[in-house]
Write an enzyme that holds these catalytic residues in place. Structure first.
Site, PDB file in Angstrom:
ATOM      1  CG  ASP A 129      -0.232  -0.192   2.535  1.00 54.39           C
ATOM      2  OD1 ASP A 129       1.017  -0.256   2.534  1.00 54.39           O
ATOM      3  OD2 ASP A 129      -0.913  -0.277   3.574  1.00 54.39           O
TER       4      ASP A 129
ATOM      5  CG  ASP B 272       5.333  -2.524  13.702  1.00 58.64           C
ATOM      6  OD1 ASP B 272       4.939  -3.425  14.479  1.00 58.64           O
ATOM      7  OD2 ASP B 272       4.548  -1.723  13.179  1.00 58.64           O
TER       8      ASP B 272
END
Length: 449
Positions: A215, A291
Site C-alpha cells: 500500500d 515493528d
C-alpha cells in the site's frame, strides 16, 4: 420290657429315616445349584456372543479405517511428489528471473520486496508506482513480491509483471494468540516477514534488502536515496536501518528534501537493512507486532535509524490490518517528495555518529529557548528556530497536541526523536521547532542557558 433286639431295629429305622431326609435335602440343593449355574452359563454364553459380535464389528471398522489410511497415504505421496515438482519449478523460475534481472557484472545495491496478502488493487498501485522509476536501476534493485497466503487475484497480479520475481508463503500452522481479543493478522504478518527475509538473505544471499508493503507509492528519487545511504549503513555499525519515512512528514512540517536525520525511533514503512543485522534479528524474531518489537531498546541496543525530512514513500493503505488507525490525521497528509535531488553527488557522511552529534548539538544550541505556559504561542510569533523543553511524556503529549505532531511514544522514545529531541518545520518554512527532553541537553553536551 422291650426286647433289646426290637429297640436296636427301631434305632436303625430312625437313622435310615434321617439319612433319607438328608439325601433328599442334598439332592434338592444340588438341583437348585445346577439350575442357577445353568442360568449363569446361559447368560455368560449370551454375553460372550454379544462381545464376539461387537469385536467383529470393531475389527470390520478398523479394517475399513486402515484401508482409508492406506488410501490417504497414497494420496499424500502423490501430493508430496506434485509439491516437490512445483517447488523445483518455482526455484528454477526464480533463478531464471534473477539471472534476467541482475547483471552478472554488477552487484545489486539491495533486493526490493513488496509484502502482499489479499489486496490485488493495492498491489497493482504499488507496483505501478515502483515501475515508473525502476527500469534504469533494475539490475541494482531486483524486485520481488512476497505473498502471504493463496489469494488467487494477488498471485495472478504478481505473476503478470515480467520484472518481478514472485514468492509465496503458505503457512498452515494454527495461530495461538498470547492475549484474548488479539487479531491473528499481526501474528501472520510477523511469520511472513521472517520467512520472506530469510528467503532473501539466506537463500538468495542478498547483502541488503528494502522492505515495502503493498500500500505504498515511492518518490522519484527513492532508489537513488537508498543507494546513497547504503555504504553509510554498511560502515556505521551504530545505524541499524535506513528508512524512507518520517512520522511527522505531513506537508505542514517539512521543507527541505535534502535533509536527513538520525533517530532513536524505528520509522519502518519502506526501510533497508543488512544481512548481518538480519542474522542477529532472525533467531529471536517475535510472534507478533514485529515493528514495535524492533523499537524496544533491548532490540535496537542504542543503534539508530536514518530518516528523511520529506518522505520517499507514501502510505495510501486506509484499509488493512490496522483498520485505518491514524490514517486521516497522520498518513493522508504526508508529503511525498517530488523534487529532484542529486543523491549521486550528495555527501551523507555528516550522518556518521561522531559528525552528526556535533552538527545536531549546534543547531539545537543555536535555537532560541522558549519557556513557560505561553511557549507555544510565543514560538508561533518568532521568526527563528526555537526550542521548548518538556518535562515528561505527558508534557510532551500536551505540546505535540498543540502543534499537531505525533504524540505516541514507544519504550520511552517519542516518534522521530534523537536523544529525546523531536524536530519539525514550522508551517512549511525553514524555521525549526525543537521539542527537547528533560535529559536531551546533557546528552547533546549543551549547557543549560
Amino acid at each position: 420290657m422291650v426286647p433289646r433286639t426290637a429297640r436296636s431295629l427301631c434305632d436303625i429305622r430312625f437313622l435310615l429315616l434321617l439319612a433319607a431326609a438328608a439325601f433328599i435335602y442334598i439332592q434338592v440343593r444340588l438341583f437348585a445349584t445346577q439350575s442357577e449355574y445353568a442360568d449363569r452359563l446361559a447368560a455368560a454364553e449370551k454375553a460372550e456372543s454379544q462381545c464376539t459380535s461387537h469385536t467383529r464389528s470393531l475389527i470390520d471398522q478398523i479394517s475399513m479405517q486402515q484401508e482409508k489410511i492406506v488410501l490417504l497415504e497414497e494420496s499424500k505421496k502423490v501430493r508430496d511428489e506434485e509439491y516437490y515438482q512445483l517447488k523445483t519449478l518455482v526455484r528454477a523460475l526464480e533463478k531464471r528471473n534473477l539471472e534476467a534481472l541482475i547483471s552478472k557484472n554488477e552487484v545489486p545495491v539491495a533486493a526490493v520486496v513488496i509484502m502482499a496478502c489479499n489486496r490485488p488493487d493495492y498491489l497493482q498501485r504499488t507496483v505501478d508506482s515502483i515501475l515508473k522509476y525502476h527500469s534504469s536501476v533494475s539490475s541494482k534493485f531486483p524486485l520481488f513480491v512476497s505473498q502471504d497466503g493463496t489469494n488467487p487475484d494477488v498471485k495472478s497480479k504478481a505473476l503478470s509483471y515480467s520484472q518481478i520475481t514472485y514468492m509465496q508463503h503458505v503457512d498452515l500452522e494454527p495461530v495461538h494468540t498470547e492475549r484474548p481479543g488479539e487479531l491473528i493478522a499481526y501474528y501472520k504478518i510477523a511469520r511472513h516477514y521472517k520467512w520472506a527475509l530469510d528467503e532473501l538473505f539466506t537463500k538468495h544471499n542478498f547483502n541488503r534488502v528494502i522492505i515495502l508493503e503493498d500500500d505504498m507509492e515511492i518518490a522519484p528519487d527513492f532508489f537513488d536515496y537508498f543507494e546513497a545511504t547504503s555504504t553509510l549503513l554498511d560502515n556505521d555499525k551504530t545505524i541499524m536501518a535506513v528508512s524512507s519515512w518520517n512520522d511527522n512528514g505531513q506537508v505542514q512540517f517539512v521543507h527541505d528534501p535534502e535533509t536527513l536525520y538520525r533517530s532513536d525511533f524505528f520509522p519502518g514503512l519502506g526501510w533497508m537493512l543488512t544481512k548481518s543485522t538480519w542474522e542477529e534479528l532472525s533467531p529471536k524474531w517475535p510472534k507478533a507486532y514485529w515493528d514495535d518489537w524492533v523499537r524496544l531498546k533491548e532490540v535496537h541496543k542504542d543503534r539508530q535509524f536514518i530518516r528523511p525530512e520529506i518522505c520517499r514513500t507514501y502510505n495510501f493503505g486506509e484499509h488493512g490490518s490496522s483498520m485505518g488507525q491514524f490514517f486521516k490525521q497522520y498518513l493522508e497528509p504526508i508529503k511525498l517528495n517530488d523534487v529532484h535531488v542529486d543523491w549521486k553527488s550528495a555527501d551523507v557522511s555528516y550522518l556518521r555518529e561522531d559528525k552528526y552529534l556535533v552538527l545536531f548539538r549546534k543547531i539545537v544550541s543555536d535555537a532560541k529557548p522558549v519557556h513557560g505556559p505561553d511557549a507555544v504561542p510565543t514560538a508561533h510569533n518568532l521568526d527563528v528556530d526555537v526550542r521548548i523543553q518538556y518535562s515528561d511524556q505527558r508534557d510532551f503529549e500536551r505540546l505535540a497536541r498543540q502543534f499537531g505532531i505525533f504524540e505516541e511514544w514507544k519504550d520511552g522514545i517519542p516518534r522521530t526523536a534523537y536523544k529525546g529531541v523531536v524536530v519539525f518545520r514550522y508551517n512549511r518554512t525553514q524555521r525549526r521547532i525543537f521539542l527537547v527532553g528533560p535529559d536531551s541537553l546533557r546528552q547533546l553536551g549543551i549547557k543549560h542557558s
